[in-house]
Design a protein around this motif. Structure first.
Motif, PDB file in Angstrom:
ATOM      1  N   TYR A  83       0.930  -1.101  -0.337  1.00  0.00           N
ATOM      2  CA  TYR A  83      -0.294   0.276   0.182  1.00  0.00           C
ATOM      3  C   TYR A  83       0.963   1.561  -0.179  1.00  0.00           C
ATOM      4  CZ  TYR A  83      -2.570  -4.064   1.971  1.00  0.00           C
ATOM      5  OH  TYR A  83      -3.204  -4.761   2.575  1.00  0.00           O
ATOM      6  N   LYS A 115      -0.708   4.234  -5.488  1.00  0.00           N
ATOM      7  CA  LYS A 115      -1.837   3.825  -6.462  1.00  0.00           C
ATOM      8  C   LYS A 115      -1.313   2.678  -7.201  1.00  0.00           C
ATOM      9  CE  LYS A 115      -5.709   5.250  -8.075  1.00  0.00           C
ATOM     10  NZ  LYS A 115      -7.043   4.245  -7.474  1.00  0.00           N
ATOM     11  N   TYR A 158      -9.527  -4.455  -3.327  1.00  0.00           N
ATOM     12  CA  TYR A 158      -8.755  -4.167  -2.695  1.00  0.00           C
ATOM     13  C   TYR A 158      -8.818  -2.627  -2.726  1.00  0.00           C
ATOM     14  CZ  TYR A 158      -4.084  -3.123  -3.424  1.00  0.00           C
ATOM     15  OH  TYR A 158      -2.471  -2.588  -3.582  1.00  0.00           O
ATOM     16  N   GLU A 159      -9.853  -1.961  -3.555  1.00  0.00           N
ATOM     17  CA  GLU A 159     -10.024  -0.624  -2.905  1.00  0.00           C
ATOM     18  C   GLU A 159     -10.885  -0.622  -1.151  1.00  0.00           C
ATOM     19  OE1 GLU A 159     -10.960   0.337  -6.426  1.00  0.00           O
ATOM     20  OE2 GLU A 159      -8.816   0.425  -7.718  1.00  0.00           O
ATOM     21  N   ASN A 173     -10.903  -2.423   1.180  1.00  0.00           N
ATOM     22  CA  ASN A 173     -10.107  -2.746   2.122  1.00  0.00           C
ATOM     23  C   ASN A 173      -8.764  -1.691   2.181  1.00  0.00           C
ATOM     24  OD1 ASN A 173      -8.564  -4.448   3.958  1.00  0.00           O
ATOM     25  ND2 ASN A 173      -7.071  -4.294   2.657  1.00  0.00           N
ATOM     26  N   LEU A 174      -8.378  -0.776   1.512  1.00  0.00           N
ATOM     27  CA  LEU A 174      -7.920   0.041   1.352  1.00  0.00           C
ATOM     28  C   LEU A 174      -8.338   1.042   1.957  1.00  0.00           C
ATOM     29  CD1 LEU A 174      -5.650   1.054  -1.564  1.00  0.00           C
ATOM     30  CD2 LEU A 174      -4.654  -0.140  -0.190  1.00  0.00           C
ATOM     31  N   ASN A 219      -6.033   3.915   4.477  1.00  0.00           N
ATOM     32  CA  ASN A 219      -5.271   4.237   3.597  1.00  0.00           C
ATOM     33  C   ASN A 219      -5.463   4.929   1.845  1.00  0.00           C
ATOM     34  OD1 ASN A 219      -2.996   2.277   4.415  1.00  0.00           O
ATOM     35  ND2 ASN A 219      -2.184   2.165   2.973  1.00  0.00           N
TER      36      ASN A 219
END
Length: 435
Positions: free
Chosen positions: A233, A236, A426-427, A429-430, A435
């Motif tokens: 992370y 991007k 994925y996004e 989770n960020l 993040n």
């Protein structure tokens, strides 16, 4: 994830840790008193694999040094543990010690949920921190967000692993195919087999192998900053950038060209490996965890391996972790068992059985096939080439990856649609981890 120096440290750990002392650290296994006790142990290594052989011997040594303790071992499937770990570890059915997948989406998630015991004190007391310096600690430690590379110890890896290309030397000779030195030579070799009516690559779309091929193809276009962004992370990730786009497009193209079986979306990893061992395919792209088993079971043809041509990075890391559930009633025994698996004789056995040990004596690795394996590992790690695995960055990502590559095999969705499916969790989770 730690950068650059981690992989190089792993090489040194594999072959040059004799200076760290004998045994698995400074503490000797304790007998655990005189009352009868049971250590409940789960792992998913087959009995004929390098790890399976080493852990079986470790159980014998443990019971010999703990005469009042019986080890109740249960072999579990990788998929079984992958899907049920959180539920089981939050129940009274939890084992005392368990092999578990490393990475943010697995061990990291369980550590964040409070399901794993903090091993930091034991790691220092028993010397595991010295046997596992630098990069080997990457997958052992997790911060409060469940992100690997720093924080507390929640697991102990005791072998290394990486993805390579296995090949059937007899079939290569029969079709006059040489071991490829470049990506172009590799695809030319695959074309040669297809023209001869031979589907070259044994594949398993229902489990991890297919997604590792997709990831390996993406890695041929990737540099370290991209890897750091995806796994740690630190930037991007553009899922429609050149790396993942090439991976998805090329994987789908390999299916269309006949490199990968069109009917492999439902095939499991075990069936993929058995098909290769039976001589049905000239190539299998998978991990070092098969190596010892191939050495033991393949009798009818000569086989070898090489690193994926044209890539400086390949899927790989330290091996899976021994984790101790927070609900374990025998944590002291679990720590003693881990200690034994880190001992020189168990590590040497692992190395001579086709595994990649982390605390062996270099001079004790005498098996020729094992030496070849470790040489390839050295070459990969010298290039700082361990790229972890594609399912690590987000919880539940393994199943997302499996579904995505199955869609590429079946042709049910375009590459762009599959990459959209990979991007969303994925996004998400960020956003969850801030993040």
């Amino acid at each position: 994830m730690v950068k650059s120096t981690g992989a190089a440290v792993l090489v040194a750990a594999v072959l040059a840790l004799s200076a760290c002392g004998s045994g698995g650290g400074s503490a000797s296994p304790s007998p655990g008193g005189t009352e009868p006790r049971v250590l409940k142990l789960w792992h998913y290594e087959t009995a004929d694999s390098a790890m399976g052989k080493a852990w079986a011997e470790a159980i014998k040594k443990f019971e010999a040094s703990h005469p009042n303790v019986t080890v109740a071992f249960e072999e579990k499937g990788f998929e079984q543990i992958q899907k049920t770990a959180a539920m089981v570890l939050n129940s009274d059915e939890a084992p005392d010690i368990m092999e578990y997948n490393k990475g943010n989406a697995t061990s990291g998630l369980l550590s964040k949920q409070g399901l794993l015991a903090d091993l930091s004190e034991e790691a220092t007391k028993r010397g595991w921190d010295k046997l596992l310096p630098g990069g080997l600690q990457t997958t052992a430690k997790y911060d409060d967000r469940g992100v690997m590379g720093s924080g507390k110890w929640y697991g102990v890896p005791n072998y290394g692993e990486f993805v390579m290309v296995y090949y059937n030397k007899d079939l290569f000779d029969k079709h006059q195919v040489k071991v490829p030195a470049s990506y172009e030579e590799f695809t030319a070799a695959l074309d040669t087999f297809v023209k001869a009516g031979v589907t070259p690559i044994s594949n398993a779309g229902a489990e991890y192998p297919a997604q590792q091929i997709f990831y390996q193809l993406a890695l041929t276009k990737a540099q370290k900053p991209w890897l750091d962004a995806f796994q740690s992370y630190k930037g991007k990730v553009d899922f429609h950038g050149p790396e993942f786009t090439y991976g998805a497009d090329t994987f789908a193209d390999w299916v269309k060209k006949g490199y990968i079986p069109k009917n492999s979306s439902g095939v499991k990893a075990e069936d993929m490996g058995v098909a290769f061992m039976n001589g049905k395919f000239p190539v299998m792209i998978s991990g070092s965890w098969w190596y010892g088993r191939f050495a033991s079971e393949i009798k009818d043809f000569e086989w070898g391996h090489f690193l994926f041509p044209g890539a400086t990075m390949s899927p790989g890391s330290s091996g899976n972790l021994w984790v101790v559930p927070e609900k374990s009633e025998n944590k002291d025994l679990a720590y003693d068992f881990i200690d034994i698996t880190m001992s020189k004789d168990i590590q040497n056995l692992l190395g001579n059985s086709g595994g990649v040990p982390v605390a062996a004596d270099a001079a004790a690795i005498t098996d020729a096939k094992s030496k070849e394996l470790i040489e390839s590992f050295n070459k990969l790690t010298a290039a700082d080439g361990l790229a972890f695995y594609p399912d690590w960055p987000a919880p539940g990502y393994y199943d997302v990856m499996v579904a995505g590559v199955q869609e590429l095999i079946n042709g049910s969705k375009t590459s762009a649609e599959v990459l959209d499916e990979l991007a969303k969790p994925y996004e998400d989770n960020l956003a969850d981890i801030g993040n």
